[in-house]
Structure formats: C-alpha cells, structure tokens
Design a protein around this motif. Structure first.
Motif, mmCIF file in Angstrom:
data_model
loop_
_atom_site.group_PDB
_atom_site.id
_atom_site.type_symbol
_atom_site.label_atom_id
_atom_site.label_comp_id
_atom_site.label_asym_id
_atom_site.label_seq_id
_atom_site.Cartn_x
_atom_site.Cartn_y
_atom_site.Cartn_z
ATOM 1 N N TYR A 1 -3.826 -5.514 -8.179
ATOM 2 C CA TYR A 1 -2.683 -6.422 -8.249
ATOM 3 C C TYR A 1 -2.175 -6.638 -9.666
ATOM 4 C CZ TYR A 1 -6.350 -9.778 -9.357
ATOM 5 O OH TYR A 1 -7.416 -10.408 -9.933
ATOM 6 N N SER A 2 -3.031 -6.634 -10.669
ATOM 7 C CA SER A 2 -2.564 -6.895 -12.036
ATOM 8 C C SER A 2 -1.746 -5.726 -12.583
ATOM 9 C CB SER A 2 -3.726 -7.219 -12.971
ATOM 10 O OG SER A 2 -4.550 -6.096 -13.166
ATOM 11 N N VAL A 3 -1.994 -4.538 -12.093
ATOM 12 C CA VAL A 3 -1.222 -3.369 -12.500
ATOM 13 C C VAL A 3 0.088 -3.300 -11.705
ATOM 14 C CG1 VAL A 3 -1.230 -0.840 -12.556
ATOM 15 C CG2 VAL A 3 -3.296 -2.106 -13.140
ATOM 16 N N LEU A 4 0.048 -3.743 -10.472
ATOM 17 C CA LEU A 4 1.214 -3.655 -9.595
ATOM 18 C C LEU A 4 2.207 -4.795 -9.774
ATOM 19 C CD1 LEU A 4 -0.610 -2.559 -6.326
ATOM 20 C CD2 LEU A 4 0.685 -1.114 -7.916
ATOM 21 N N PHE B 1 6.384 -4.931 -9.130
ATOM 22 C CA PHE B 1 7.021 -5.705 -8.073
ATOM 23 C C PHE B 1 7.950 -6.784 -8.626
ATOM 24 C CE2 PHE B 1 4.033 -3.531 -5.331
ATOM 25 C CZ PHE B 1 4.876 -3.201 -4.292
ATOM 26 N N PHE B 2 7.701 -7.285 -9.826
ATOM 27 C CA PHE B 2 8.686 -8.175 -10.449
ATOM 28 C C PHE B 2 9.975 -7.404 -10.751
ATOM 29 C CE2 PHE B 2 5.763 -11.737 -11.500
ATOM 30 C CZ PHE B 2 6.608 -12.774 -11.126
ATOM 31 N N PRO C 1 9.629 5.882 -2.532
ATOM 32 C CA PRO C 1 8.441 6.654 -2.918
ATOM 33 C C PRO C 1 7.469 5.848 -3.783
ATOM 34 C CG PRO C 1 10.432 7.955 -3.242
ATOM 35 C CD PRO C 1 10.880 6.557 -2.943
ATOM 36 N N ASP C 2 8.005 5.063 -4.720
ATOM 37 C CA ASP C 2 7.134 4.276 -5.594
ATOM 38 C C ASP C 2 6.472 3.128 -4.850
ATOM 39 O OD1 ASP C 2 7.722 5.889 -7.799
ATOM 40 O OD2 ASP C 2 9.512 4.719 -8.262
ATOM 41 N N ILE C 3 7.197 2.516 -3.935
ATOM 42 C CA ILE C 3 6.593 1.443 -3.136
ATOM 43 C C ILE C 3 5.458 2.010 -2.291
ATOM 44 C CG2 ILE C 3 7.022 -0.143 -1.217
ATOM 45 C CD1 ILE C 3 9.767 -0.700 -2.514
ATOM 46 N N GLN C 4 5.645 3.204 -1.743
ATOM 47 C CA GLN C 4 4.572 3.817 -0.959
ATOM 48 C C GLN C 4 3.333 4.058 -1.827
ATOM 49 O OE1 GLN C 4 4.275 4.271 2.360
ATOM 50 N NE2 GLN C 4 2.180 4.840 1.847
ATOM 51 N N VAL C 5 3.531 4.543 -3.045
ATOM 52 C CA VAL C 5 2.397 4.749 -3.960
ATOM 53 C C VAL C 5 1.731 3.414 -4.280
ATOM 54 C CG1 VAL C 5 1.754 5.457 -6.302
ATOM 55 C CG2 VAL C 5 3.290 6.884 -4.943
ATOM 56 N N ALA C 6 2.535 2.374 -4.525
ATOM 57 C CA ALA C 6 1.981 1.057 -4.831
ATOM 58 C C ALA C 6 1.144 0.531 -3.665
ATOM 59 C CB ALA C 6 3.106 0.076 -5.157
ATOM 60 N N ILE C 7 1.607 0.750 -2.447
ATOM 61 C CA ILE C 7 0.839 0.325 -1.272
ATOM 62 C C ILE C 7 -0.486 1.074 -1.198
ATOM 63 C CG2 ILE C 7 0.792 0.377 1.260
ATOM 64 C CD1 ILE C 7 3.846 -0.181 1.155
ATOM 65 N N GLU C 8 -0.447 2.359 -1.439
ATOM 66 C CA GLU C 8 -1.680 3.155 -1.400
ATOM 67 C C GLU C 8 -2.666 2.688 -2.475
ATOM 68 O OE1 GLU C 8 -0.342 7.222 -1.644
ATOM 69 O OE2 GLU C 8 0.770 7.030 0.234
ATOM 70 N N ILE C 9 -2.170 2.366 -3.641
ATOM 71 C CA ILE C 9 -3.045 1.859 -4.708
ATOM 72 C C ILE C 9 -3.636 0.520 -4.296
ATOM 73 C CG2 ILE C 9 -3.078 0.958 -7.072
ATOM 74 C CD1 ILE C 9 -0.896 3.100 -7.708
ATOM 75 N N TYR C 10 -2.802 -0.375 -3.782
ATOM 76 C CA TYR C 10 -3.277 -1.699 -3.376
ATOM 77 C C TYR C 10 -4.305 -1.592 -2.249
ATOM 78 C CZ TYR C 10 -3.158 -6.622 -2.030
ATOM 79 O OH TYR C 10 -3.509 -7.919 -1.735
#
Length: 153
Positions: free
Chosen positions: A40-43, A47-48, A24-33
């Motif tokens: 990218y600086s927030v994500l 991802f680290f 679920p969080d990766i999906q949100v991160a993709i939508e933000i990106y």
C-alpha cells in the motif's frame, strides 16, 4: 475495510478506468496489492494521481494537459482542482457530495510544519511513506470507487 473489500473496490474501479491510459497500470497495481501485504505505501501515490485524474475528468480541464503547451502550467491541482470540479458540477448534488468528502478527507488535513505548500496541498505530497497506513490506502481506493461512475474518461 478488509483486504477483500479493497480488492473488490479496485476491481470496480477498473470498470470505468480509461482503457489505454489507466487500465493496464491499475491491473498491475491490483496484482501487486494481492501479492504483498505491505504494498500500500508504494501504491498510494499512484492512486492519489489516479484520484486527481478522475476528478479532472469531471471538468473542462480534462484533455487539455499537453505538456508542450505553456498555459497548462497554470492548471489547477489539489484543493483548487476539487473546488473547480464542484463549481462545474453544481447541477449534480451526488457528485458534489463525493467531491466535498474527498476535499475534506484528503486535502484538508495538514500538520503545522506542512503549511499546505506541498504539490497538491495534500498529505501524500510531504508525508514520508513509512507514515502511510493501509487505512490511508483503503480510504483513497474507497473514494475513487465512489467517484468512478462520474469519470469522464
């Protein structure tokens, strides 16, 4: 790497992500990106964290991180975690090669003032987000995509 290539790699990462803990969080991160060119600086810290969790999933330490357990405070992070993963996966040369690349690309570069004393002995532990680049983000995503088929989620 283009934004479209990065998005393809992010979608590839979803295929092996832990369904409940990460997907679920990766999906949100993709939508933000997808929606913001400067995301990218927030994500990158997220991802680290995911990179480290994916590495940990290739070791016997995975699944042993109950915060109530005092012995968990001694668990390996950063360079020690990668070296541990390499030692535990010595029979898999492809995985060892990927882990060595990650070790070199993300955990071996310090400026003199960092001294390797940050949380994970990695640049994102002390480098201010305004110094992160989209290329840094793309490199982390690329390394996660290479490591993902070996994830033990």
């Amino acid at each position: 790497m283009s934004k479209n290539e990065t998005l393809k790699k992010l979608n590839d990462i979803k295929i092996t992500a832990h369904f409940w803990n990460w997907l679920p969080d990766i999906q949100v991160a993709i939508e933000i990106y997808e929606s913001r060119n400067d995301a990218y600086s927030v994500l990158l810290p997220f991802f680290f964290t995911y990179l480290e969790e994916t590495i940990r999933s290739t070791t016997t330490e995975y699944g042993m991180l109950d915060p109530r357990n005092q012995s968990n405070r001694k668990k390996k992070v950063g360079k020690e975690l990668i070296q541990f993963a390499i030692s535990e996966n010595s029979d898999n040369p492809q995985l060892v090669h990927i882990l060595n690349d990650i070790l070199e690309n993300h955990y071996g570069k310090f400026s003199p003032f960092e001294g390797g004393q940050n949380r994970n002995n990695v640049g994102h532990g002390v480098v201010h987000p305004r110094f992160w680049t989209e290329e840094d983000f793309e490199n982390v995503v690329n390394d996660i995509a290479k490591l993902s088929p070996y994830a033990g989620f």
